[in-house]
Write an enzyme that holds these catalytic residues in place. Structure first.
Site, PDB file in Angstrom:
ATOM      1  N   GLY A   1      18.217  -6.641 -50.830  1.00  0.00           N
ATOM      2  CA  GLY A   1      18.487  -7.116 -49.260  1.00  0.00           C
ATOM      3  C   GLY A   1      18.857  -8.506 -49.426  1.00  0.00           C
TER       4      GLY A   1
ATOM      5  N   GLN B   1      25.196 -32.570 -34.627  1.00  0.00           N
ATOM      6  CA  GLN B   1      25.127 -33.993 -34.485  1.00  0.00           C
ATOM      7  C   GLN B   1      26.609 -34.685 -34.628  1.00  0.00           C
ATOM      8  OE1 GLN B   1      22.373 -35.389 -34.240  1.00  0.00           O
ATOM      9  NE2 GLN B   1      22.890 -37.599 -34.125  1.00  0.00           N
TER      10      GLN B   1
ATOM     11  N   GLY C   1      27.224 -34.551 -27.931  1.00  0.00           N
ATOM     12  CA  GLY C   1      27.186 -33.796 -26.730  1.00  0.00           C
ATOM     13  C   GLY C   1      27.958 -32.589 -26.739  1.00  0.00           C
TER      14      GLY C   1
ATOM     15  N   GLU D   1      13.684 -10.691 -43.740  1.00  0.00           N
ATOM     16  CA  GLU D   1      13.725 -10.353 -44.936  1.00  0.00           C
ATOM     17  C   GLU D   1      12.917 -11.318 -45.906  1.00  0.00           C
ATOM     18  OE1 GLU D   1      17.243  -8.137 -46.297  1.00  0.00           O
ATOM     19  OE2 GLU D   1      17.772  -7.692 -44.247  1.00  0.00           O
TER      20      GLU D   1
HETATM   21  N1  COS Z   1       9.856  -6.851 -56.299  1.00  0.00           N
HETATM   22  C1  COS Z   1       9.257  -5.689 -56.731  1.00  0.00           C
HETATM   23  N2  COS Z   1       7.989  -5.407 -56.953  1.00  0.00           N
HETATM   24  C2  COS Z   1       7.184  -6.282 -56.220  1.00  0.00           C
HETATM   25  C3  COS Z   1       7.609  -7.520 -55.851  1.00  0.00           C
HETATM   26  C4  COS Z   1       9.160  -7.728 -55.997  1.00  0.00           C
HETATM   27  N3  COS Z   1       9.810  -8.897 -55.426  1.00  0.00           N
HETATM   28  N4  COS Z   1       6.732  -8.354 -55.164  1.00  0.00           N
HETATM   29  C5  COS Z   1       5.607  -7.364 -55.227  1.00  0.00           C
HETATM   30  N5  COS Z   1       5.942  -6.363 -55.872  1.00  0.00           N
HETATM   31  C6  COS Z   1       4.983  -5.368 -56.260  1.00  0.00           C
HETATM   32  C7  COS Z   1       3.973  -5.543 -57.439  1.00  0.00           C
HETATM   33  O1  COS Z   1       4.433  -5.487 -58.770  1.00  0.00           O
HETATM   34  C8  COS Z   1       3.008  -4.469 -57.009  1.00  0.00           C
HETATM   35  O2  COS Z   1       3.072  -3.359 -57.506  1.00  0.00           O
HETATM   36  P1  COS Z   1       1.914  -2.699 -58.654  1.00  0.00           P
HETATM   37  O3  COS Z   1       0.869  -2.705 -58.013  1.00  0.00           O
HETATM   38  O4  COS Z   1       2.720  -1.187 -58.447  1.00  0.00           O
HETATM   39  O5  COS Z   1       2.385  -3.322 -59.853  1.00  0.00           O
HETATM   40  C9  COS Z   1       2.922  -4.657 -55.599  1.00  0.00           C
HETATM   41  O6  COS Z   1       4.234  -5.019 -55.177  1.00  0.00           O
HETATM   42  C10 COS Z   1       1.762  -5.449 -54.767  1.00  0.00           C
HETATM   43  O7  COS Z   1       2.311  -6.649 -55.378  1.00  0.00           O
HETATM   44  P2  COS Z   1       1.195  -8.124 -55.059  1.00  0.00           P
HETATM   45  O8  COS Z   1      -0.432  -7.528 -55.473  1.00  0.00           O
HETATM   46  O9  COS Z   1       1.596  -9.174 -55.669  1.00  0.00           O
HETATM   47  O10 COS Z   1       0.992  -8.207 -53.332  1.00  0.00           O
HETATM   48  P3  COS Z   1       0.699  -9.268 -52.706  1.00  0.00           P
HETATM   49  O11 COS Z   1       0.287  -8.773 -51.211  1.00  0.00           O
HETATM   50  O12 COS Z   1      -0.154 -10.426 -53.229  1.00  0.00           O
HETATM   51  O13 COS Z   1       2.039  -9.797 -52.224  1.00  0.00           O
HETATM   52  C11 COS Z   1       4.293 -10.151 -51.447  1.00  0.00           C
HETATM   53  C12 COS Z   1       3.263  -8.978 -51.976  1.00  0.00           C
HETATM   54  C13 COS Z   1       3.960 -11.235 -50.644  1.00  0.00           C
HETATM   55  C14 COS Z   1       5.311 -10.351 -52.633  1.00  0.00           C
HETATM   56  C15 COS Z   1       4.947  -9.109 -50.424  1.00  0.00           C
HETATM   57  O14 COS Z   1       3.876  -8.560 -49.467  1.00  0.00           O
HETATM   58  C16 COS Z   1       5.996  -9.569 -49.730  1.00  0.00           C
HETATM   59  O15 COS Z   1       7.173  -9.552 -50.155  1.00  0.00           O
HETATM   60  N6  COS Z   1       5.950  -9.912 -48.333  1.00  0.00           N
HETATM   61  C17 COS Z   1       7.148 -10.094 -47.505  1.00  0.00           C
HETATM   62  C18 COS Z   1       7.762  -9.008 -46.670  1.00  0.00           C
HETATM   63  C19 COS Z   1       8.743  -9.093 -46.163  1.00  0.00           C
HETATM   64  O16 COS Z   1       9.855  -9.405 -46.880  1.00  0.00           O
HETATM   65  N7  COS Z   1       8.991  -8.784 -44.946  1.00  0.00           N
HETATM   66  C20 COS Z   1      10.121  -8.948 -44.081  1.00  0.00           C
HETATM   67  C21 COS Z   1      10.154  -7.669 -42.982  1.00  0.00           C
HETATM   68  S1  COS Z   1      11.112  -6.634 -43.928  1.00  0.00           S
HETATM   69  S2  COS Z   1      12.925  -7.055 -42.894  1.00  0.00           S
END
Ligand code: COS
Length: 380
Positions: free
Chosen positions: A242, A336, A340, A363
């Site tokens: 995305g 800027q 205005g 995202e």
């Molecule tokens: N691509 C693929 N897999 C991913 C990934 C990525 N960019 N980031 C994390 N993962 C996977 C990890 O590999 C892990 O999987 P496994 O346990 O099967 O190996 C799992 O996701 C959890 O990862 P992690 O332990 O690192 O989780 P955290 O909670 O520390 O962090 C983040 C994860 C912060 C990267 C995640 O929560 C995130 O991307 N948050 C933002 C969500 C978002 O974009 N929201 C917008 C709304 S949708 S419009």
């Protein structure tokens, strides 16, 4: 490394530029003012193949590459970023995931009409208590015979009230944290599934964003995407893809701010000459040009990696992070330069700023992109 577009990619660029100019631009100001969803425009985009750009023709898509998708997104978003996000969600957050991890049943029943642009999709991961911290899903799904029963709430969902098909992440086993999350395809009209009223947003006003509510909503077993417990991986992998869409949307807004500034600087006179002749303005325009070009190249490079089947997660996050920050900076500079006039609705640049800001948030916020990039860089 070759950064030039192929003949086919150039054709897509010209076609979308033309379409944006003739079909989208004339109503963009009014739709922004009235928060009016561009239903007719989206229908025409479907007919042109723009709502299923990267979907295999076997599933009624246009079968194009990621670079073509990015250049199309840039041209559409340059004219109207709200139309851009509707297109982006359908293409990269919905079609992509269904094509990659959907069963044959899902692809035939749901992906095909989405790719033809006859149906619209939405992606529901965020919740009131789970935005960036996406593993913290509170929506639950409990198995009941050959159905799952969903309860909970989602918010900030693009295409929230206008979509036909929704990808919904829910917790199916709380003990397993993110390995207990499952993705479902939920049809609009399923009993127990309702949406809220569209949010009154700062920008991208003609796209619709609202909350979703699930109250004992029964979803058939065959609508599980990938497999039970794979929903978080599904969401993460889908979001990686995305980011091309949002990076391109941001590049489009940055281009619009830059072009408006150049045009205005050549017309507006102060101290007896066009403001383009003042070094203060030239420096701003030079910076805007440089940053826009860098954002575009970073985005196309990341897209090219994906098309070559190479790893692209870090690069897609870099493209999204950098392009969204350039979009905001360019829009501020455009205001800027316009003085205005930049602060009133008569000139378009105030909309560019309102539209640009969300690209740093949705995202995956800029802070989340830095986490993803930092982890990847330190791991490599
Ligand atoms: N691509 C693929 N897999 C991913 C990934 C990525 N960019 N980031 C994390 N993962 C996977 C990890 O590999 C892990 O999987 P496994 O346990 O099967 O190996 C799992 O996701 C959890 O990862 P992690 O332990 O690192 O989780 P955290 O909670 O520390 O962090 C983040 C994860 C912060 C990267 C995640 O929560 C995130 O991307 N948050 C933002 C969500 C978002 O974009 N929201 C917008 C709304 S949708 S419009």
């Amino acid at each position: 490394m070759n950064f030039s577009l192929t003949e086919e990619q150039k054709m897509i660029q010209e076609m979308t530029r033309d379409f944006a100019k003739t079909e989208i631009a004339p109503s963009a100001v009014e739709r922004d003012k009235n928060s009016e969803f561009p239903a007719e425009i989206i229908k025409k985009m479907g007919e042109l193949g723009l709502m299923g750009m990267m979907v295999d023709p076997k599933y009624d898509g246009a079968g194009m590459d990621t670079v073509s998708y990015c250049v199309a997104m840039m041209e559409i978003s340059k004219v109207d970023a709200a139309v851009g996000v509707i297109m982006s969600v359908n293409n990269s957050l919905v079609n992509f995931g269904l094509q990659e991890w959907g069963s044959e049943f899902i692809k035939k029943k749901y992906l095909k009409p989405l790719a033809r642009g006859e149906k619209l999709g939405a992606f529901a991961l965020s919740e009131p208590e789970a935005g960036s911290d996406a593993t913290h899903q509170q929506t639950t799904a409990v198995k009941d015979g050959d159905h799952w029963i969903l309860n909970g709430m989602k918010n900030w969902i693009t295409n929230g009230s206008t979509a036909d098909y929704y990808i919904v992440m829910a917790q199916t086993d709380k003990e397993k944290r993110h390995h207990g999350i499952t993705a479902f395809l939920v049809e609009k009209g399923t009993p127990g599934f309702t949406h809220g009223v569209p949010e009154d947003k700062l920008g991208i006003k003609s796209s619709d964003t609202c909350s979703l509510s699930f109250d004992n909503c029964r979803v058939p077993e065959e609508n599980v995407l990938w497999e039970v417990g794979k929903g978080f991986n599904f969401a993460m992998n889908t979001l990686n893809g995305g980011r091309f869409g949002i990076a391109s949307q941001a590049v489009g807004i940055a281009m619009a701010s830059f072009e408006a500034s150049v045009k205005y600087a050549k017309q507006r006179k102060t101290f007896g000459t066009e403001i383009a002749n003042h070094q203060a303005i030239q420096f701003k325009i030079a910076d805007m040009a440089t940053k826009t070009e860098a954002a575009k190249l970073l985005t196309l490079q990341a897209a090219g990696l994906r098309d070559e089947g190479k790893p692209y997660i870090k690069e897609a996050s870099m493209a999204k992070l950098f392009s969204s920050e350039v979009a905001v900076k360019n829009a501020l500079e455009a205001i800027q330069i316009h003085g205005g006039y930049g602060y009133v609705r008569e000139y378009l640049v105030e909309r560019y700023l309102r539209d640009a800001k969300i690209t740093e948030i949705y995202e995956g916020t800029s802070e989340i992109q830095r986490i993803i990039i930092g982890r990847q860089v330190l791991r490599d």
